[in-house]
Motif scaffolding. Structure first.
Motif, PDB file in Angstrom:
ATOM      1  N   LEU A 189      77.706  37.491  20.675  1.00 42.37           N
ATOM      2  CA  LEU A 189      78.081  36.332  21.478  1.00 42.37           C
ATOM      3  C   LEU A 189      78.630  35.214  20.604  1.00 42.37           C
ATOM      4  O   LEU A 189      78.093  34.951  19.522  1.00 42.37           O
ATOM      5  CB  LEU A 189      76.861  35.802  22.244  1.00 42.37           C
ATOM      6  N   PRO A 190      79.680  34.526  21.054  1.00 41.18           N
ATOM      7  CA  PRO A 190      80.122  33.311  20.340  1.00 41.18           C
ATOM      8  C   PRO A 190      79.040  32.243  20.448  1.00 41.18           C
ATOM      9  O   PRO A 190      78.070  32.388  21.191  1.00 41.18           O
ATOM     10  CB  PRO A 190      81.391  32.907  21.107  1.00 41.18           C
ATOM     11  N   ALA A 191      79.224  31.173  19.696  1.00 42.14           N
ATOM     12  CA  ALA A 191      78.221  30.100  19.705  1.00 42.14           C
ATOM     13  C   ALA A 191      78.094  29.506  21.096  1.00 42.14           C
ATOM     14  O   ALA A 191      79.086  29.305  21.803  1.00 42.14           O
ATOM     15  CB  ALA A 191      78.625  29.024  18.703  1.00 42.14           C
ATOM     16  N   LEU A 192      76.847  29.229  21.490  1.00 40.57           N
ATOM     17  CA  LEU A 192      76.581  28.600  22.781  1.00 40.57           C
ATOM     18  C   LEU A 192      76.468  27.089  22.655  1.00 40.57           C
ATOM     19  O   LEU A 192      76.601  26.376  23.649  1.00 40.57           O
ATOM     20  CB  LEU A 192      75.282  29.165  23.375  1.00 40.57           C
ATOM     21  N   ARG A 193      76.210  26.584  21.423  1.00 37.91           N
ATOM     22  CA  ARG A 193      76.084  25.150  21.164  1.00 37.91           C
ATOM     23  C   ARG A 193      76.946  24.780  19.961  1.00 37.91           C
ATOM     24  O   ARG A 193      77.091  25.560  19.017  1.00 37.91           O
ATOM     25  CB  ARG A 193      74.626  24.787  20.872  1.00 37.91           C
ATOM     26  N   ASP A 194      77.485  23.569  19.979  1.00 41.20           N
ATOM     27  CA  ASP A 194      78.270  23.116  18.835  1.00 41.20           C
ATOM     28  C   ASP A 194      77.372  22.403  17.833  1.00 41.20           C
ATOM     29  O   ASP A 194      76.135  22.403  17.976  1.00 41.20           O
ATOM     30  CB  ASP A 194      79.423  22.205  19.294  1.00 41.20           C
ATOM     31  N   ALA A 195      77.969  21.799  16.825  1.00 37.11           N
ATOM     32  CA  ALA A 195      77.201  21.149  15.756  1.00 37.11           C
ATOM     33  C   ALA A 195      76.378  19.980  16.267  1.00 37.11           C
ATOM     34  O   ALA A 195      75.392  19.587  15.636  1.00 37.11           O
ATOM     35  CB  ALA A 195      78.150  20.675  14.655  1.00 37.11           C
ATOM     36  N   THR A 205      70.421  29.666  25.338  1.00 37.12           N
ATOM     37  CA  THR A 205      69.961  30.667  24.375  1.00 37.12           C
ATOM     38  C   THR A 205      70.660  31.993  24.657  1.00 37.12           C
ATOM     39  O   THR A 205      71.235  32.200  25.744  1.00 37.12           O
ATOM     40  CB  THR A 205      68.446  30.867  24.483  1.00 37.12           C
ATOM     41  N   GLU A 206      70.569  32.897  23.689  1.00 42.10           N
ATOM     42  CA  GLU A 206      71.174  34.220  23.868  1.00 42.10           C
ATOM     43  C   GLU A 206      70.494  34.973  25.000  1.00 42.10           C
ATOM     44  O   GLU A 206      71.152  35.696  25.761  1.00 42.10           O
ATOM     45  CB  GLU A 206      71.090  35.023  22.567  1.00 42.10           C
ATOM     46  N   ALA A 207      69.172  34.800  25.135  1.00 41.03           N
ATOM     47  CA  ALA A 207      68.447  35.493  26.201  1.00 41.03           C
ATOM     48  C   ALA A 207      68.949  35.073  27.573  1.00 41.03           C
ATOM     49  O   ALA A 207      69.116  35.906  28.486  1.00 41.03           O
ATOM     50  CB  ALA A 207      66.948  35.204  26.073  1.00 41.03           C
ATOM     51  N   ALA A 208      69.238  33.778  27.744  1.00 41.97           N
ATOM     52  CA  ALA A 208      69.754  33.287  29.022  1.00 41.97           C
ATOM     53  C   ALA A 208      71.141  33.866  29.296  1.00 41.97           C
ATOM     54  O   ALA A 208      71.473  34.213  30.442  1.00 41.97           O
ATOM     55  CB  ALA A 208      69.805  31.769  29.006  1.00 41.97           C
ATOM     56  N   ALA A 209      71.975  33.991  28.230  1.00 43.11           N
ATOM     57  CA  ALA A 209      73.307  34.573  28.398  1.00 43.11           C
ATOM     58  C   ALA A 209      73.212  36.045  28.779  1.00 43.11           C
ATOM     59  O   ALA A 209      73.972  36.533  29.636  1.00 43.11           O
ATOM     60  CB  ALA A 209      74.099  34.408  27.101  1.00 43.11           C
ATOM     61  N   ALA A 221      74.640  38.454  32.038  1.00 42.63           N
ATOM     62  CA  ALA A 221      75.320  39.740  31.894  1.00 42.63           C
ATOM     63  C   ALA A 221      74.632  40.816  32.727  1.00 42.63           C
ATOM     64  O   ALA A 221      75.290  41.656  33.362  1.00 42.63           O
ATOM     65  CB  ALA A 221      75.349  40.145  30.415  1.00 42.63           C
ATOM     66  N   GLU A 222      73.305  40.809  32.764  1.00 40.31           N
ATOM     67  CA  GLU A 222      72.563  41.785  33.560  1.00 40.31           C
ATOM     68  C   GLU A 222      72.843  41.608  35.046  1.00 40.31           C
ATOM     69  O   GLU A 222      72.992  42.579  35.789  1.00 40.31           O
ATOM     70  CB  GLU A 222      71.061  41.640  33.279  1.00 40.31           C
TER      71      GLU A 222
END
Length: 216
Positions: free
Chosen positions: A165-171, A192-196, A200-201
């Protein structure tokens, strides 16, 4: 004084009174000799000597004064050149200007909350012929048509089902454009990645439901 006839050659009449012939220089004589040899004439002869004398005289004349020298003042300084007032050249658009306009155009087409605005979709249609539609914001599967299930399921698995996954948050901790795309499709913006992965599911369930309805 006897006037020369027009059909007489120069050597067939006397030179005009008051004129004095000037002796040829060694260089002029050599040139006359070469000219005679090239023409097949014996040398010395008057024809080639006259031509050599003419060139010798032309070479001895002082060169004409330049325009700057001719207009020099009494002090000997050359006259100042008049220069036409130059108009300020129109500033060419720099690459930075183009980049700024491009960025401004993109910013106008982006919805600050995620996805594209109607103007942004119209711009893609004009530029690329793409028939983009707004995201399906319905959350309950039972409220969606089969086509809406297919579209939302395809988006969710394509965006959040990829291996990395690309970044979900910036700096600064703010959601990236990638994460904000979820809002355009009626889903909570993943932090978070889990939420993303949950989005997808959901997309996979939507596609499975669409296929069952299509094949029924």
């Amino acid at each position: 004084m006897t006037q020369a006839r027009h059909d007489e050659q120069p050597w067939e009449h006397a030179a005009p009174r008051g004129t004095r012939s000037k002796a040829l220089t060694p260089a002029a004589k050599a040139a006359a000799k070469r000219r005679a040899k090239a023409a097949g004439r014996p040398y010395p002869n008057l024809v080639d000597n006259m031509q050599a004398a003419k060139r010798q005289k032309a070479a001895a004349k002082p060169k004409a004064a330049t325009k700057t020298q001719a207009t020099a003042g009494a002090s000997g300084r050359p006259a100042a050149k008049k220069t036409a007032a130059k108009r300020p050249a129109a500033r060419k658009a720099s690459a930075k200007d183009h980049a700024g306009k491009s960025h401004e155009s993109k910013a106008r087409g982006r919805d600050p909350e995620g996805g594209l605005t109607a103007a942004g979709r119209a711009d893609f249609r004009r530029r690329d012929g793409a028939q983009l539609k707004p995201g399906v914001k319905k959350q309950r599967i039972s409220d969606m048509t089969p086509e809406e299930m297919r579209r939302k399921g395809s988006w969710a698995t394509r965006f959040f089902g990829r291996a990395e996954l690309p970044a979900l948050r910036d700096a600064h901790g703010k959601p990236t454009r990638f994460a904000l795309s979820a809002h355009a499709w009626g889903e909570p913006v993943p932090r978070t990645e889990a939420a993303a992965r949950r989005i997808a599911e959901k997309g996979r369930r939507l596609l499975a439901r669409y296929r069952r309805l299509r094949d029924a």
